[in-house]
Design an enzyme around this catalytic site. Structure first.
Site, PDB file in Angstrom:
ATOM      1  CG  ASP A 111       9.904  -5.811   7.636  1.00 60.31           C
ATOM      2  OD1 ASP A 111       8.763  -3.738   8.047  1.00 60.31           O
ATOM      3  OD2 ASP A 111       9.190  -5.908   6.524  1.00 60.31           O
TER       4      ASP A 111
ATOM      5  CE  LYS B 147      12.388  -7.016   2.644  1.00 60.24           C
ATOM      6  NZ  LYS B 147      11.073  -7.396   2.838  1.00 60.24           N
TER       7      LYS B 147
ATOM      8  CD  GLU C  55       9.476  -4.307   3.953  1.00 64.68           C
ATOM      9  OE1 GLU C  55       8.729  -4.411   4.428  1.00 64.68           O
ATOM     10  OE2 GLU C  55      10.769  -4.847   4.054  1.00 64.68           O
TER      11      GLU C  55
ATOM     12  CE  LYS D  61       6.939  -6.935   9.507  1.00 69.41           C
ATOM     13  NZ  LYS D  61       5.703  -7.554   8.309  1.00 69.41           N
TER      14      LYS D  61
ATOM     15  CG  ASP E 130       4.954  -4.940   6.473  1.00 69.04           C
ATOM     16  OD1 ASP E 130       6.282  -5.104   6.608  1.00 69.04           O
ATOM     17  OD2 ASP E 130       4.843  -6.114   7.479  1.00 69.04           O
TER      18      ASP E 130
ATOM     19  CG  ASP F 151      12.901  -7.897   6.053  1.00 69.17           C
ATOM     20  OD1 ASP F 151      12.685  -9.472   5.324  1.00 69.17           O
ATOM     21  OD2 ASP F 151      12.268  -7.366   5.930  1.00 69.17           O
TER      22      ASP F 151
ATOM     23  NE  ARG G 237       5.761  -5.713  -2.980  1.00 65.80           N
ATOM     24  CZ  ARG G 237       4.465  -6.230  -2.595  1.00 65.80           C
ATOM     25  NH1 ARG G 237       4.371  -6.020  -3.438  1.00 65.80           N
ATOM     26  NH2 ARG G 237       4.648  -7.511  -1.804  1.00 65.80           N
TER      27      ARG G 237
HETATM   28  N1  BES Z   1       9.810  -8.948   5.677  1.00 65.71           N
HETATM   29  C1  BES Z   1       8.506  -9.348   5.253  1.00 65.71           C
HETATM   30  C2  BES Z   1       8.168 -10.503   4.865  1.00 65.71           C
HETATM   31  C3  BES Z   1       8.346 -11.313   5.823  1.00 65.71           C
HETATM   32  C4  BES Z   1       7.887 -12.159   6.757  1.00 65.71           C
HETATM   33  C5  BES Z   1       9.486 -12.204   6.060  1.00 65.71           C
HETATM   34  C6  BES Z   1       8.101 -13.581   8.083  1.00 65.71           C
HETATM   35  C7  BES Z   1       9.767 -13.579   6.655  1.00 65.71           C
HETATM   36  C8  BES Z   1       9.094 -13.821   7.793  1.00 65.71           C
HETATM   37  C9  BES Z   1       7.865  -8.390   4.084  1.00 65.71           C
HETATM   38  O1  BES Z   1       8.317  -7.572   3.900  1.00 65.71           O
HETATM   39  C10 BES Z   1       6.701  -8.224   4.490  1.00 65.71           C
HETATM   40  O2  BES Z   1       6.444  -7.342   5.729  1.00 65.71           O
HETATM   41  N2  BES Z   1       5.343  -9.099   3.724  1.00 65.71           N
HETATM   42  C11 BES Z   1       4.534  -8.258   3.520  1.00 65.71           C
HETATM   43  C12 BES Z   1       3.983  -8.207   2.230  1.00 65.71           C
HETATM   44  C13 BES Z   1       2.241  -7.653   2.384  1.00 65.71           C
HETATM   45  C14 BES Z   1       2.517  -6.599   2.958  1.00 65.71           C
HETATM   46  C15 BES Z   1       1.996  -7.565   0.734  1.00 65.71           C
HETATM   47  C16 BES Z   1       3.724  -9.660   5.208  1.00 65.71           C
HETATM   48  O3  BES Z   1       4.054 -10.742   4.717  1.00 65.71           O
HETATM   49  O4  BES Z   1       2.835  -9.592   5.435  1.00 65.71           O
HETATM   50 ZN    ZN Z   2      10.737  -6.890   4.800  1.00 70.39          ZN
HETATM   51 MN    MN Z   3       7.869  -5.891   5.897  1.00 71.74          MN
END
Ligand code: BES
Ligand code: ZN
Ligand code: MN
Length: 524
Positions: free
Chosen positions: A291, A286, A370, A298, A368, A309, A372
């Protein structure tokens, strides 16, 4: 000026080796601390004076401990650095950590002799890797005189320079098996792997404005040019696909994330095709260069470390280059989809439907989620070549960070075999992973869209990391597959420990390289 540490492997006496500092391990025992076997001569040189000395300095031998003292001529080196090994001096994890601590303990020594446990090729590698990794700092954006408040000139520094390390150091790894071919090979390989980790860290540490998808792709291209230049260099292929090519290829997932940013998305494909390949491994990483969460923006504090990210892509690329440098007889195809997830009038919306590579449609619900979308396209591409194993690595969900903390990553996959391959490799690499399931119910959840084939996210809080894995599985065509969720592992937001500095950790590189080695061993 940051320099490069050069390493030498040899037999020799730690008491008589000429260097600015000699590093000795201290073993914890119930009877009190004792010097590690590799440093026995140092102990003999001190004689009966050593025990009270250790006691008054409070040395216990526990892992992470470091004490530096002047030797006053008792041994050749003017400084003795004592680093804790914990109870088991043959544990490669403890040795890697101790060597990392040692690297930070004498920041200004121009030469250092490492008298740490190095009686096997595995331990020689642990000492070398640990020292190289522990001494890393990211200084590209530090001006020469930070105290004067001078502005950084580092922004213009090219991204393709040598990975950042402290000032040039000559490090000697002392080992009783230094003359054995397998020890020399492990020593050389350890430097290749560790330098790949440093490369990964440099990319992850780079500010996101300086590492947009096109700039990240350029940085990978520069590193590739460096790798493949000159006679005898490994022949690694590279393609950088731009937004127009991605549209032609039907990569709607990458494009839907990338459309939110003025910096267009990219897909970097690397190929390593040695003549006698015993298997074909596909890697997918990825590469979200920043992000923000997109329209599902966020909260500010969650956005803080989101330059990291793209750590999965950085790890997959760095590992691929290391695999080629090591000349492993394994075909590797690596996909690094890169996009920036921003908030704009051209962002995708909840409710939009995206057609992915291969034709699967996805209803968007959370901008968020993204990662996947990038990985779905890249996995679909990867499996078109029917590799023997697909491994993806991604900072995918905060859920896995909540579940496992920031030092253990999650591994999911098609079955136990894939999970245990990763678990074995990660244990040998010193990067702990823990197996997580993809429960049956997840299939129902990911296919519950009323308008499209798949639902990107269902807003159920429970099991978000497992849902993400189930979603990715839809793009793997049933091939053997492992998914590494490294969210939180990519960035150390606390102080340095062991061989891990503050900031980017380079997590995953060593595991992927070890996995490649294990596959070669398994198939040969
Ligand atoms: N890049 C984030 C995940 C992440 C979180 C990376 C903390 C590093 C540290 C990812 O894109 C994300 O935002 N995931 C969401 C998933 C949800 C929307 C299903 C999350 O973690 O809340
Ligand atoms: Zn992300
Ligand atoms: Mn995200």
């Amino acid at each position: 000026m940051p320099g490069v540490t050069s390493y030498t492997l040899r037999t020799g006496s730690p008491a008589r080796t000429r260097s600015d500092a000699v590093v000795a391990g201290v073993v914890w025992t119930p009877q009190g601390p004792r010097l590690g076997e590799a440093a026995a001569e140092v102990g003999e040189a001190y004689g009966r004076k050593l025990r009270p000395l250790l006691a008054s300095m409070g040395v216990t031998g526990k892992a992470g401990e470091a004490v530096t003292l002047p030797t006053n001529g008792v041994v050749k080196a003017p400084l003795l650095v004592l680093v804790g090994l914990g109870p088991d001096e043959t544990d490669h994890v403890a040795v890697r950590r101790a060597a990392g601590v040692a690297a930070r303990s004498v920041p200004n020594a121009a030469s250092v002799a490492l008298a740490l446990p190095a009686g096997t090729p595995e331990l020689v590698a642990a000492v070398t890797e640990g020292h190289l990794l522990g001494g890393y700092t990211f200084t590209r954006y530090k001006s020469a005189k930070p105290s004067k408040g001078a502005r950084s000139s580092g922004k213009d520094a090219p991204l393709d320079t040598e990975p950042t390390t402290k000032d040039a150091v000559d490090a000697v790894v002392l080992s009783p098996v230094a003359r054995r071919a397998d020890a020399v090979a492990a020593f050389e390989a350890a430097q290749v792997v560790a330098r790949a980790v440093l490369q990964c860290r440099d990319w992850v540490n780079t500010p996101p404005g300086d590492l947009t998808p096109p700039l990240f792709a350029d940085a990978v291209s520069s590193a590739h040019a460096e790798l493949t230049k000159g006679r005898g260099a490994p022949k690694v292929g590279i393609e950088v696909l731009d937004e127009d090519q991605l549209a032609e290829m039907g990569c709607g997932g990458i494009l839907s994330v990338g459309s939110s940013s003025v910096a267009p998305p990219r897909l970097v494909r690397l190929t390593w095709e040695p003549p006698a390949a015993v298997a074909h491994l596909a890697l997918v990483g990825k590469g979200v260069t920043f992000d923000s969460g997109g329209l599902t923006i966020k909260p500010s504090s969650s956005m803080l470390h989101m330059k990291g990210d793209m750590a999965g892509a950085a790890a997959a690329v760095a590992a691929t280059f290391a695999i080629a440098r090591l000349g492993l007889p394994l075909r590797v195809t690596t996909y690094a989809p890169m996009a920036e997830n921003m908030v704009s009038g051209t962002s995708s919306r909840p409710g939009d439907v995206v057609t992915m590579r291969g034709g699967t449609t996805v209803e968007l619900a959370n901008l968020d989620a993204e990662g996947r979308m990038l990985l779905g396209d890249a996995l679909a591409l990867a499996v078109e070549q029917r590799p023997d194993l697909v491994v993806d690595i991604a900072t995918l969900t905060g859920h896995m960070q909540v579940a496992l903390g920031d030092k253990v990553a999650a591994v999911m996959g098609s079955d136990d075999a894939q999970r245990s391959l990763v678990l074995d490799a990660s244990a040998a690499a010193g990067e702990p992973h823990w197996p997580m399931p993809i429960p049956e119910e997840m299939t129902e959840r990911v296919t519950s869209s009323k308008v499209a084939d798949l639902l990107q996210h269902d807003w159920v809080r429970w099991g978000g990391g497992l849902y993400a894995a189930a979603f990715l599985r839809e793009f793997t065509a049933g091939l053997p597959w492992a998914h590494l969720d490294i969210a939180g592992n990519e960035m150390n937001t606390g102080g340095p420990y062991g061989h891990v500095p503050a900031g980017a950790t380079g997590f995953g590189v060593a595991t992927l390289v070890q996995l490649a080695r294990d596959l070669v061993a398994l198939r040969s």
